[in-house]
Structures are given as structure tokens and as C-alpha cells.
Design a protein around this motif. Sequence first.
Motif, PDB file in Angstrom:
ATOM      1  N   ALA A 181       4.060  10.023  -7.537  1.00 55.79           N
ATOM      2  CA  ALA A 181       4.976  10.255  -8.659  1.00 55.79           C
ATOM      3  C   ALA A 181       4.213  10.480  -9.955  1.00 55.79           C
ATOM      4  CB  ALA A 181       5.919   9.057  -8.794  1.00 55.79           C
ATOM      5  N   PHE A 182       3.123   9.729 -10.143  1.00 54.93           N
ATOM      6  CA  PHE A 182       2.323   9.917 -11.358  1.00 54.93           C
ATOM      7  C   PHE A 182       1.680  11.296 -11.410  1.00 54.93           C
ATOM      8  CE2 PHE A 182      -1.917   9.714 -13.291  1.00 54.93           C
ATOM      9  CZ  PHE A 182      -1.562   9.409 -14.595  1.00 54.93           C
ATOM     10  N   LEU A 183       1.098  11.728 -10.283  1.00 50.39           N
ATOM     11  CA  LEU A 183       0.468  13.043 -10.261  1.00 50.39           C
ATOM     12  C   LEU A 183       1.479  14.147 -10.464  1.00 50.39           C
ATOM     13  CD1 LEU A 183      -2.071  12.559  -7.322  1.00 50.39           C
ATOM     14  CD2 LEU A 183      -2.541  12.572  -9.773  1.00 50.39           C
ATOM     15  N   SER A 184       2.666  13.986  -9.863  1.00 49.51           N
ATOM     16  CA  SER A 184       3.698  15.009 -10.047  1.00 49.51           C
ATOM     17  C   SER A 184       4.114  15.120 -11.497  1.00 49.51           C
ATOM     18  CB  SER A 184       4.899  14.675  -9.164  1.00 49.51           C
ATOM     19  OG  SER A 184       5.943  15.594  -9.373  1.00 49.51           O
ATOM     20  N   GLY A 185       4.319  13.985 -12.155  1.00 49.86           N
ATOM     21  CA  GLY A 185       4.667  14.032 -13.569  1.00 49.86           C
ATOM     22  C   GLY A 185       3.555  14.580 -14.431  1.00 49.86           C
ATOM     23  N   PHE A 186       2.295  14.300 -14.042  1.00 48.68           N
ATOM     24  CA  PHE A 186       1.157  14.794 -14.806  1.00 48.68           C
ATOM     25  C   PHE A 186       1.086  16.311 -14.766  1.00 48.68           C
ATOM     26  CE2 PHE A 186      -3.302  16.115 -14.866  1.00 48.68           C
ATOM     27  CZ  PHE A 186      -3.676  15.652 -16.118  1.00 48.68           C
TER      28      PHE A 186
ATOM     29  N   MET B 134       0.824  -1.206   0.000  1.00 49.01           N
ATOM     30  CA  MET B 134       0.000   0.000   0.000  1.00 49.01           C
ATOM     31  C   MET B 134       0.861   1.260   0.000  1.00 49.01           C
ATOM     32  SD  MET B 134      -2.936  -1.204   2.722  1.00 49.01           S
ATOM     33  CE  MET B 134      -3.680   0.426   2.666  1.00 49.01           C
ATOM     34  N   ILE B 135       1.926   1.259   0.776  1.00 52.54           N
ATOM     35  CA  ILE B 135       2.817   2.419   0.803  1.00 52.54           C
ATOM     36  C   ILE B 135       3.461   2.638  -0.552  1.00 52.54           C
ATOM     37  CG2 ILE B 135       4.917   3.341   1.839  1.00 52.54           C
ATOM     38  CD1 ILE B 135       4.134   1.944   4.426  1.00 52.54           C
ATOM     39  N   LEU B 136       3.941   1.538  -1.160  1.00 48.72           N
ATOM     40  CA  LEU B 136       4.527   1.661  -2.496  1.00 48.72           C
ATOM     41  C   LEU B 136       3.506   2.176  -3.505  1.00 48.72           C
ATOM     42  CD1 LEU B 136       6.691  -1.591  -2.647  1.00 48.72           C
ATOM     43  CD2 LEU B 136       7.460   0.754  -2.262  1.00 48.72           C
ATOM     44  N   GLY B 137       2.265   1.752  -3.369  1.00 51.94           N
ATOM     45  CA  GLY B 137       1.223   2.255  -4.268  1.00 51.94           C
ATOM     46  C   GLY B 137       0.987   3.745  -4.103  1.00 51.94           C
TER      47      GLY B 137
END
Length: 588
Positions: A75-80, A66-69
Motif C-alpha cells: 500500500a505504501f509503494l502504491s501510494g508513493f 508478516m502478511i500484514l506487513g
Amino acid sequence: MTGVPLDLRPQSYGSPQQPQNGSLQTQNGFATARKPSRMSLTGSREKDKFLPFLCRYLSRKKIVMMILGLFALMAFLSGFFNANRDVSESTIFNRFSDAYNTSLQFSRTFHSQSDDISNIQRTLSICEENPPTRHTSIESHSSGSVSSHSNWCQNFAFPPPPPGDRRRPGPRPCPVCYLPVEEAIASMPSATSASPVLQHLTYFHEETSTKSEPHEGSDFGGYPSIKQRNESFDIKESMTVHCGFVKGCRPGYKTGFDIDVSDLVELEQSHDIIVASAIFGNYDVIQQPTKISEAARENIPFYMFIDEETEAYMRNSSALDYRMKVGLWRIIVVHNVPYTDSRRNGKVPKLLLHRLFPNVRYSIWIDGKLQLVVDPYQLLERFLWRHNATFAISKHYRRFDVFEEAEANKAAGKYNNASIDYQINFYRNEGLTPYSEAKLPIISDVPEGCVIIKEHIPITNLFTCLWFNEVDRFTSRDQLSFATVRDKIMARVNWSINMFMDCERRNFVIQAYHRDLLEHMPPPAAKTSSLRRARVNVPITVPTPVRGNTSSAKNSLKKIAVKRGKGERRSRSRRHVKNPGNKDNMVI
């Protein structure tokens, strides 16, 4: 049977045994020797294995996953967001062009008759009027019935404007009856007004404009021919006309009169009402509206268009902050202005607001030198909704006739005299006549164009488009071309303009001086200095008592001119030198 007893075998695995007489009972010393060493190391081994044990525990509970998720999602939102920040302007506009792409703006293209690729071709595309409009509404809108609210001003008698006086010459404001703001909001029609005959309006778009006739014009306007101009007055159900911004279907995006992408997104928002103004060439000082209701502050945006010169001045004077707001005004900076004349640049937002704001229902335009002092809801109710009108403008305070207006413009040096004569002669040859009572109920041919109140429907949009084309073709004096465009449209469709009195306009706006006049005005003189100047060389009576001779007491009052400063001391000293021995005649 020999060996280790069964009851002692678990001892080798560290199982505790009950001591007997303080010691463990064994048949050999091996188990007794190993136990103390194993028990002494248990605490340190448990401490060393605590972190791996914790990790194994967490892995069994799926907490680590869960933490890794969560980390992966962050990271995905930051890149978005970083990708959206660096996206190109064309990508941003894809979100707002879906409604346009379904229209004919890029599908219908007209080429010249010659198919030779080596020849220069004039390409005309058609831009739709606007995407499907999404109007917002506030809760207090009614069904559009005004009769229930008309009793407020039913007994109001329109008085004549007060006469001028020496202290305040010139035209004066007159009383106007406005409904309360709440009733004015409730009077807003719920449905859009009908547009007579014209139902669908599109605009020409061409990448390269060619000047084919010897007349004025610009690349921004597209140089429409005389034939195209005359055809634009033939009102039909569906029409395509020139209306500025000919280099693209997205007004303000690489069309001349360019606007930042973030501002264009702001301009495409849906609003029932907007208020707009402009200052180009740093020509005026921004005037803040007053007496604006809370409902208007929350629902009606105020937009001020400025050029880069005005922006630089405002930033240097700390009048413009990072929010791009000055009071109620939201500042829109215009780049790559199409004209060298600042006043002509101001005609773009003044007459083409429907192109800059495709999702707006009503607009109020005021010149940059004016201060609005009445709520916008009250203005719309008073000059549009109460009269079932779609376009309102005030008439000129003095002149009614276009020919007189042209002579006044030449006398005041408003524009090149030869250009004014060319325009007036052109209109005269088309059939324009001096104003007379035969034109009633039209009360004037000359507007005071500093305020325009308009509902954005096809017929009013066509009127301002054709009015702008005249300003682009001839002089920038829009008062000269107003009557020609109005009369040509009214001759073909049942449509009229509400021209109200100039004194009514002066009731809701206050006119200020242009910046150049304000900078050259001398500062007001202080009142104390004028009083001091009035006291200089004023004769006053000073008593002069005389000792000894009583007969001379009758002449004890003498008029002496008072002098200030050092001069006063010199005059007194000289008077004393004349009779140094006569001490009785000294002035006290």
C-alpha cells in the motif's frame, strides 16, 4: 470408604478404559451414559474449531504479522508511485536543480538605479553555464593519444573533387579518409580541451525584456543593447552574456521554446556525444542515418526537435508512435516557439545545443534535410580530434566573401533586401572587409552552416551564443554574421575554427529536397509510355503481294504510315472502297 474408585475417575474426563468382556466396569451408570454422547460430538466440534485453531496457530508463529506487513508495504509503494505521477513540474525539477542552486543563478540580481516601486524595473539575474558535468565513458577510450592511430591515413592524398557532368551538375563529394570505428573511439581524448582565456561563462536572465533601441530582436533573446553586444566580445576569464532563454535559468522550461518535463529530464542526461537536428513548420522529411556502428547506436543518442505542426503531420501519417521515436531519432516536441519564422526557430537548437544539453561533451548538428551516412565517431576523429580542434564547419562550396553572399541572398529572395543591406552596412561600418588572401590561413568568410561539429567548452559556447545574438538581432541568414563573430573572438584569444572543404561535407551527408519541393515534383514518367509515343507515325515497310500481273510484283513493297486503333480500320476500309471490284489488290 465409599465412592468412585480412583482408577475410574479419569473416565469422567474422557480417558479411555480397557474394556472387560466387551463393556466398561463401573459402579454406577452415570459415566457409562455420558461417554457415548461426548465421543459422538468430537468430530463435528473439531471441524468447527479448525479455522480458529489455524488462526491461533498462525498468530503464535507471527505469520499473520508478516502478511500484514507485506500488505502495508504494498500500500505504501502504491501510494508513493501515485503521488509521484501526480507531482507538479516544479517538484520534479527539484531533483535536478541542486547543482544549479549552489551557483549564482538566483542570488545575484541587478536592479535599475531607480528604487521607486511604481516604476518598471529591468531585473537581470545570472544563470550558471551548467552544473558539474558528469561524463560517461565507454571501455575503449584511451588516454587521448592519436599518434598510434594516424598511420591509417598517413599516405592518403587529398584528391580534388570530381568535375560535374550533364547528368550530375553542381558540387560533388570527394574521398575522405576515416579511421575504423574502433580506432576512432580509441582516439577520443580523455580530458576536456582547454578553453583559452574564458573559463567561466554565465547567462543573463530577466523576467521582462524591454526593447530600448530601434533594432530587431525578440523577447526570447532579451534585446541586448549595442553596449552589451560590444562588451560581449571583450573576452575575459569570467563573462556573462545574453544567450537566448532569458526568461528562466532552465532552458525549455517556461522560457519560450518550451519542452515537456519528461523530455527535459532526458536532455539533462550525461553523454559523451549526441547528434541533433530539427524540423519546424513541417518543412523537411526525416532522413534516417545509415552506416552507424553498434557502438554508436548504444552510446550516442539522436535527437530531432520538431514543433507542434510537424508533430500533427507525423501523427496523422502514422510516422510517430507512443515511444516518440522514428528510427534512430528520439523526437522532442517544442511548444510555444519564440518566432513566427520556422527557419529562425531552427537556429535555437542549431546554435544553442550547449544550453539544451548541459551535460554533453561533443555534439554534431545536421540540418533536417540531410542524411548522415558516416559513423559519428569517425566524424569527430576526422574533423576535431585529428586536428586538435574544438569547432568544425564546412566552407561554402562557391562563395568566400560575405558581400557576395549578401547579394546572392537578395537575388534568390532569401530574406528582405532592406534588412540584408542594413546588416551588411552595419558590419562594414564596424570594419568588415571583403575576403582576400591576407586573411590566410582563414580560407573563407562564408560557411555552409548545415553541419556543425563542436566540443562544448566555454569558448565555443561563447562563440555560438554571440552568433545566435547576431541572428536574433539581424536577419536569420547565419552565413552573413559568421565571419564577424569569428574574427572578433579570434582577434582577442588564440582560438581558431577548422573550416573544411564542402566536398568533404558532401562525403558524409546526403542532401534531400525540402518537403514543398517534393510535393510539387511531377511523378516520374513510365518508360513504356515513352516507347509507345516513339512508335506512333513511324513509317514501316509492308509487303503487298499482287496476283495475276507479274510486272506489278516489282512494286510489291509500299511505305504505309501505320495508325493505331480504330483509325487503322477506317483507313483500310476506305482504301478497299476505292476499287471494290479489284480483289487482287487487297492488302494482306
